[in-house]
Motif scaffolding. Structure first.
Motif, PDB file in Angstrom:
ATOM      1  N   THR A  26     -70.433  22.128  23.766  1.00 13.63           N
ATOM      2  CA  THR A  26     -70.150  23.520  24.101  1.00 13.63           C
ATOM      3  C   THR A  26     -68.834  23.914  23.435  1.00 13.63           C
ATOM      4  O   THR A  26     -68.071  23.045  22.987  1.00 13.63           O
ATOM      5  N   PRO A  27     -68.525  25.207  23.359  1.00 13.54           N
ATOM      6  CA  PRO A  27     -67.262  25.618  22.707  1.00 13.54           C
ATOM      7  C   PRO A  27     -66.023  24.946  23.283  1.00 13.54           C
ATOM      8  O   PRO A  27     -65.139  24.519  22.528  1.00 13.54           O
ATOM      9  N   GLU A  30     -66.073  21.312  22.049  1.00 15.18           N
ATOM     10  CA  GLU A  30     -65.854  21.221  20.608  1.00 15.18           C
ATOM     11  C   GLU A  30     -64.387  21.418  20.252  1.00 15.18           C
ATOM     12  O   GLU A  30     -63.860  20.741  19.360  1.00 15.18           O
ATOM     13  N   GLN A  31     -63.702  22.312  20.956  1.00 14.14           N
ATOM     14  CA  GLN A  31     -62.316  22.613  20.622  1.00 14.14           C
ATOM     15  C   GLN A  31     -61.314  21.736  21.369  1.00 14.14           C
ATOM     16  O   GLN A  31     -60.230  21.448  20.852  1.00 14.14           O
ATOM     17  N   ALA A  47     -61.502  28.336  30.660  1.00 12.29           N
ATOM     18  CA  ALA A  47     -62.934  28.559  30.392  1.00 12.29           C
ATOM     19  C   ALA A  47     -63.641  28.743  31.717  1.00 12.29           C
ATOM     20  O   ALA A  47     -63.211  28.215  32.749  1.00 12.29           O
ATOM     21  N   THR A  51     -69.255  25.772  31.747  1.00  8.52           N
ATOM     22  CA  THR A  51     -69.111  25.698  30.293  1.00  8.52           C
ATOM     23  C   THR A  51     -68.931  24.264  29.795  1.00  8.52           C
ATOM     24  O   THR A  51     -68.722  24.060  28.603  1.00  8.52           O
ATOM     25  N   VAL A 207     -61.295  29.773  25.857  1.00  6.89           N
ATOM     26  CA  VAL A 207     -62.659  29.947  25.351  1.00  6.89           C
ATOM     27  C   VAL A 207     -63.232  31.180  26.019  1.00  6.89           C
ATOM     28  O   VAL A 207     -63.454  31.208  27.234  1.00  6.89           O
TER      29      VAL A 207
END
Length: 591
Positions: A26-27, A30-31, A47, A51, A207
């Motif tokens: 998920t974002p 990933e970050q 976030a 998520t 995010v």
């Protein structure tokens, strides 16, 4: 190759999460994962719920910890018992291919002796709620001198629940040189203060926009008169035959009342609130996760930390007092990239609050009309047709009965058979919604808005108050008692009024017409070897008690199934047995 490998996660862990269905990060994962794997920064991650934050910090922790040492190296603090258990379970699942991994969940409502025993055996990751963690620290039963990482998950929720002093105390027992990772859905001043006091130049990652809702959630609202709220709620539920939802109420009392009214009306529901033990809470959550429940009625506090997949709808029976809580409520659906619907049932005075929520979440609500009776019947009919399409036929088992079945239908045409099977389910809803009124309130109409709770019946003349020699010490909740009385007295739940559960006995009301039947049918009933006594309440309590709550001003024909059992939404018949209640999570704030 699984994309998680490119983030720096070792193959043993990637293989484990692949088995769990993790395909793409998920974002937030990933970050955050590459930053956290460096181990060189304090971290703030903003976030929304759902998520994938647990994997975002859990996978880096498993990479950075030395599992050859059986000492606490990471502490994860979270607001609720439910979330504590969920995080510990996830970490164990992620690390199933690693050796000597010891994760301990520390939370209230469970045996502290067992938790202390696990800690003494050796642990590298402690997942804890603040209250129980303080108890263990106070007993000098844990040494945090080797802790290198502290994770504050759902930090805003912990502060909302009054854990600020506890968090300060717990963090003061950890080394100054540790790294602190903070995850939150929002960034109020209190969370910012923790970041300032306990972090050095943290890496901040947001995010999506702060406080915004999940983009995969559709937000809808229905405007009804207060006296019609319960009837409208039931109709909305019936209009979504495949619903698997969480219904939010403002108070424990409202939660219990709605759940009991739903069970009486034949719905597959149960409640989650603060008066339930951990064992009761676990019982309800197991039923909900297993989908033997389709509606979970909960307070904000009780539902925080619930992580159940594939929740289709969140229904706000009452809007929250704090607008930010709406984001947490709606975040129970559309998790892990899926879609969902958040519904608010309001009166015309609350339109302004909907507009406030829109500004906070950055997304518009859609005004929807409460469906009419014809619309509900049509939806239910075609849901039945779809179930027929999808049903799995056990050829081996049914083959022996096919000749007799064919003989039974020999004189009927294909069209006649189809009409009759469809009518088995359809007729029930046709009768239920015959002459169903329009429940939509014109905007600005304030009639019937005097109360947001169920309408109280004005007369007790239709009910007889009875005494039974069983109570909470026998592990009964009000829902359990409802099922016990219905099954043994062989009456519908709709015939039962208020249930007043005490320690060793209970008072309950039944319609006058069935009072003698209840007493007669209980004459030979035993419970755990003890004879069950049913008597008129009489002078045992010095009065007849207060009026009961009914499920709204309009019951729309009463119970959907008046037998001793009830039907779930898939059309399966279920016996109205003991309705397990579930416990409340640990918290500090009084509510």
């Amino acid at each position: 190759m699984n994309p998680f490998s490119t983030l720096g996660i070792r193959h043993d862990i990637v293989n484990a999460i692949t088995d769990l269905g993790f395909e793409n990060p998920t974002p937030i994962q990933e970050q955050a994962i590459p930053v956290l794997l460096s181990g060189s920064n304090d971290f703030v991650g903003l976030a929304q719920t759902g998520t994938g934050k647990t994997a975002a910090f859990g996978l880096p922790l498993l990479e950075l910890i030395d599992f050859s040492k059986n000492v606490p190296q990471a502490l994860v603090l979270c607001p609720t018992r439910e979330l504590c258990l969920q995080i510990a379970s996830d970490l164990n699942n992620y690390s199933k291919n690693l050796n000597n991994v010891h994760v301990v969940a520390v939370y209230g409502g469970a045996s502290i002796s067992d938790q202390l025993r696990q800690i003494r055996r050796g642990v590298q990751i402690v997942v804890a709620t603040p209250g129980r963690m303080l108890d263990i620290i106070g007993r000098k039963a844990i040494d945090f001198s080797d802790v290198k990482y502290v994770v504050l998950d759902e930090a805003d929720e912990m502060l909302n629940m009054g854990f600020q002093e506890d968090i300060d105390h717990i963090l003061s027992t950890t080394p100054d040189e540790k790294k602190t990772w903070l995850f939150s859905a929002t960034m109020p001043a209190e969370v910012r203060r923790i970041a300032k006091n306990y972090m050095t130049d943290p890496f901040e990652l947001t995010v999506g926009k702060q406080n915004t809702g999940n983009v995969n959630i559709d937000h809808e609202y229905y405007v009804v008169r207060a006296r019609d709220k319960y009837a409208a709620f039931k109709r909305i539920v019936d209009f979504h035959p495949e619903i698997f939802g969480i219904v939010f109420c403002r108070t424990k009392v409202e939660t219990q009342e709605i759940a009991e009214a739903l069970v009486k009306d034949g719905y597959n529901a149960d409640s989650l609130h603060g008066d339930l033990s951990q064992q009761q809470r676990d019982k309800v959550m197991k039923r909900y996760r297993d989908r033997s429940l389709q509606l979970l009625i909960a307070t904000d506090v009780a539902a925080r930390g619930i992580d159940v997949n594939d929740v289709t709808h969140v229904i706000n029976y009452s809007l929250p007092d704090e607008i930010e809580n709406y984001t947490h409520r709606s975040g129970r659906t559309a998790r892990a990239g899926k879609s969902g619907v958040s519904i608010a049932i309001i009166n015309s005075k609350e339109i302004g609050k909907i507009r406030q929520i829109e500004r906070v979440i950055g997304k518009k609500f859609t005004k929807v009309d409460v469906p009419g009776g014809f619309d509900v019947c049509e939806k239910q009919l075609f849901a039945l047709v779809h179930r027929v399409h999808q049903v799995e036929v056990n050829e081996t088992q049914i083959e022996a009965y096919i000749p007799r079945i064919m003989d039974e239908f020999a004189e009927m045409s294909k069209e006649e058979i189809i009409k009759r099977f469809a009518s088995l389910e359809f007729n029930r809803f046709l009768e239920y919604y015959k002459n169903a009124p329009d429940l939509n309130a014109p905007l600005g109409d304030e009639r019937g808005m005097r109360s947001e709770r169920f309408a109280r019946t004005s007369s007790r003349g239709d009910y007889t108050r009875l005494f039974i020699n069983l109570g909470s010490v026998d592990d009964f909740t009000r829902g359990d008692m409802l099922g016990f009385i219905c099954n043994n007295a062989r009456i519908s739940g709709k015939a039962i009024g208020k249930i007043d559960l005490k320690g060793v006995y209970t008072f309950f009301e039944v319609e006058n017409a069935v009072a003698d039947q209840v007493q007669q049918n209980f004459k030979s009933v035993d419970f755990n070897g003890r004879k069950v006594r049913i008597e008129l309440a009489g002078d045992r309590e010095g009065g007849s008690g207060s009026g009961r709550f009914s499920g709204g001003g309009r019951r729309e024909g009463g119970s959907r199934d008046r037998g001793n059992g009830f039907r779930d939404f898939s059309g399966n018949r279920r016996e109205r047995g003991g309705s397990g209640r579930s416990g409340e999570r640990e918290h500090k704030k009084r509510w």
